[in-house]
Design a protein around this motif. Structure first.
Motif, PDB file in Angstrom:
ATOM      1  N   HIS A  56       1.956  29.459  27.140  1.00 24.55           N
ATOM      2  CA  HIS A  56       0.978  30.531  27.296  1.00 24.55           C
ATOM      3  C   HIS A  56       1.320  31.651  26.330  1.00 24.55           C
ATOM      4  O   HIS A  56       2.479  31.827  25.926  1.00 24.55           O
ATOM      5  N   VAL A 431      -3.547  30.549  28.598  1.00 25.86           N
ATOM      6  CA  VAL A 431      -2.605  29.523  29.001  1.00 25.86           C
ATOM      7  C   VAL A 431      -3.202  28.165  28.663  1.00 25.86           C
ATOM      8  O   VAL A 431      -4.383  27.908  28.935  1.00 25.86           O
ATOM      9  N   ARG A 509      -7.652  24.976  28.738  1.00 26.63           N
ATOM     10  CA  ARG A 509      -7.197  26.293  28.301  1.00 26.63           C
ATOM     11  C   ARG A 509      -7.976  27.352  29.065  1.00 26.63           C
ATOM     12  O   ARG A 509      -9.199  27.262  29.165  1.00 26.63           O
TER      13      ARG A 509
END
Length: 528
Positions: A56, A431, A509
């Protein structure tokens, strides 16, 4: 470091009035689900799970904040044999739905019979909040037969008994469905020996002690140099050995029982019983246990002592509530206060402690409160549809003023799966998860607080390239505080589907702007 508390809708209802707090939690308890690790075929990833996250950027971990309900303690020490209440286990009977609680109760010198100095007591509840202590008539206290005592000690010198109970539906013997691990002094041919004892029950009320005891010999005592090998005949077989605090769990990964117990580490000059630490032992049959293995010991200047560790397995992670005792070596210096720190592990042995400077379960600031001094955490967390109940025994001080101050069992409420979150260090962050194999027709939900920001979801292929139609700009922003945000897309994907997931191998994501992400869940296709 940012630390976010329970979302506002939970906070407002819990903090309003005792009655509102109680009604709200009763509403939550009306739909009980299995522990998260076995709830369904859905895959949930917690934001503490380093094995599932590729990396991340611009984010930091923050911990959730369990809320203390206004009706605490839910079980108070209001019986003559309940001078001090500490360790506890809570289970829900799979047949009746009734909540069952077992708790250690200390009476000390008030007990005329030495087997009643520390006893195991029993209470029941329909909702996990309002408890009744039944008069069972199994064991008397100072001649009074109307007690809720379900097990008594052996009458040795121990005053630490324990109350770690599991319901084991895997056992083919109905008389062993309830399992108890506890500490006691057991008579042996060589004299009394302290250590691990176990008992079995068909219902949690009528218990039979296992005839072999102790199954693991324990130790505590005066600060002396360890004996020579030739002089250790009366000592535990190995060092470090177990001691008088133990928390039991079923490990679904290893398919064994795990017992996390207190132990002792030696002082800088080599003397024994300097500071408390944690060892683990395992068993497949609840009778034969492995030699204790050291897994946690205080090695930082502000660690104090590690008095106990309660462990919960959820979504592939081992989540631990570490009891941090504010004492120096040999219990010198410090306040004797004991809050709890949140730690976690991928295997139950090697632990991460990123929040060692902040308490997951802090002490109550009012010195007169029952939980102002020490928290005795429980490994039996009750998982509900929207929240989890975290139970704990508590003292108002290190060794409670047994003649003047109350002790009891309390509960704090954590919104479902909000143990650890990811939040932007600045304005934004993202992330990226490791590739998943995704079936056609699956859908994604996000457990996140975006009440002061937003989240956007996008999908990358297994090589890390964006998938057309499923980028962050193709999806609608997710706002608000919800346990199950469901992404939606402005246009259909190249395959013609409006699904919020691709098919095959892909990487998720999540982009965060002023929001906190706690968990993501990939739900399987619905059965036709």
């Amino acid at each position: 470091m940012l630390h976010h508390s329970c979302p506002r809708p939970f906070r407002a209802q819990i903090a309003a009035t005792p009655l509102a707090s109680l009604l709200y939690l009763i509403c939550l308890s009306s739909v009980l689900v299995a522990p998260p690790s076995s709830a369904s075929d859905a895959r949930t990833v917690l934001m503490a799970d380093a094995e599932a996250i590729l990396y991340h950027s611009g984010l930091e971990q923050v911990q959730g904040r369990p809320e203390r309900i206004a009706t605490n303690p839910v079980i108070a020490n209001d019986k003559p044999w309940e001078v001090a209440i500490a360790y506890c286990s809570i289970q829900q009977n799979p047949s009746t739905g009734l909540y069952q609680c077992w708790y250690q109760s200390y009476a000390g010198s008030r007990a005329q019979d030495p087997t009643r100095r520390v006893v195991l007591c029993y209470a029941t509840s329909k909702d996990g909040l309002v408890w009744e202590k039944p008069s069972l008539g199994l064991y008397d206290f100072n001649g009074d037969p109307d007690t809720n005592i379900v097990l008594v000690g052996n009458g040795g010198r121990s005053v630490n008994y324990g109350a770690s109970v599991l319901i084991d539906p895997r056992d083919a013997d109905p008389g062993r469905r309830y399992k108890l691990a506890y500490w006691d002094f057991a008579p042996t041919e060589a004299g009394e020996r302290p250590g691990l004892c176990v008992a079995f029950s068909p219902d949690g009320v009528h218990w039979t002690k296992h005839p072999q005891a102790p199954l693991l010999q324990g130790a505590y005592g005066e600060p002396t140099q360890p004996p020579f090998q030739a002089d250790a005949a009366q000592e535990p077989q190995t060092r470090p050995s177990i001691s008088d605090v133990m928390d039991l769990m079923w490990d679904p990964v290893g398919a064994h029982f795990s017992l996390y117990t207190k132990t002792w580490v030696d002082a800088p000059d080599g003397r024994r019983f300097w500071k408390r630490a944690i060892v683990r032992s395992t068993s497949t049959d609840f009778v034969h246990w492995t030699a204790p293995e050291m897994i946690l010991h205080p090695n930082r200047p502000d660690d104090g002592q590690f008095h106990g560790l309660s462990v919960v397995h959820a979504h592939g992670l081992y989540l631990g509530l570490l009891q941090r005792l504010d004492f120096g070596g040999f219990d010198q210096g410090g306040s004797g206060r004991m809050p709890a720190e949140l730690i976690w592990s991928q295997d139950g042995q090697h632990w991460q402690r990123p929040f060692s400077d902040d308490w997951f379960l802090p002490l109550h600031p009012d010195s007169k409160a029952f939980d102002a001094g020490c928290l005795w955490t429980s490994a039996t967390v009750m998982h509900h549809e929207k929240a989890s109940y975290l139970y704990y025994g508590a003292y108002p001080s290190w060794h409670a003023d047994f003649n003047a101050q109350g002790t009891g069992i309390g509960v704090r409420v954590l919104p479902r799966d909000r143990w650890v979150g990811l939040h932007p260090q600045g304005e934004i962050g993202q992330v990226t998860f490791k590739p998943w194999h995704i079936e056609a027709g699956s859908h994604l939900t996000l457990n996140a607080d975006a009440s002061e920001g937003e989240l956007r979801v996008e999908w990358l292929d297994a090589s890390g390239y964006r998938i057309q139609g499923l980028t962050q700009t193709d999806g609608h922003p997710l706002k608000g505080d919800h346990l199950e945000h469901r992404p939606k897309w402005k246009t259909r994907t190249p395959s013609g589907s409006a699904s919020n997931t691709p098919s095959g191998m892909a990487q998720l994501r999540v982009h965060l702007q002023g929001a906190t992400l706690y968990a993501v869940t990939l739900h399987p296709p619905k059965a036709e």
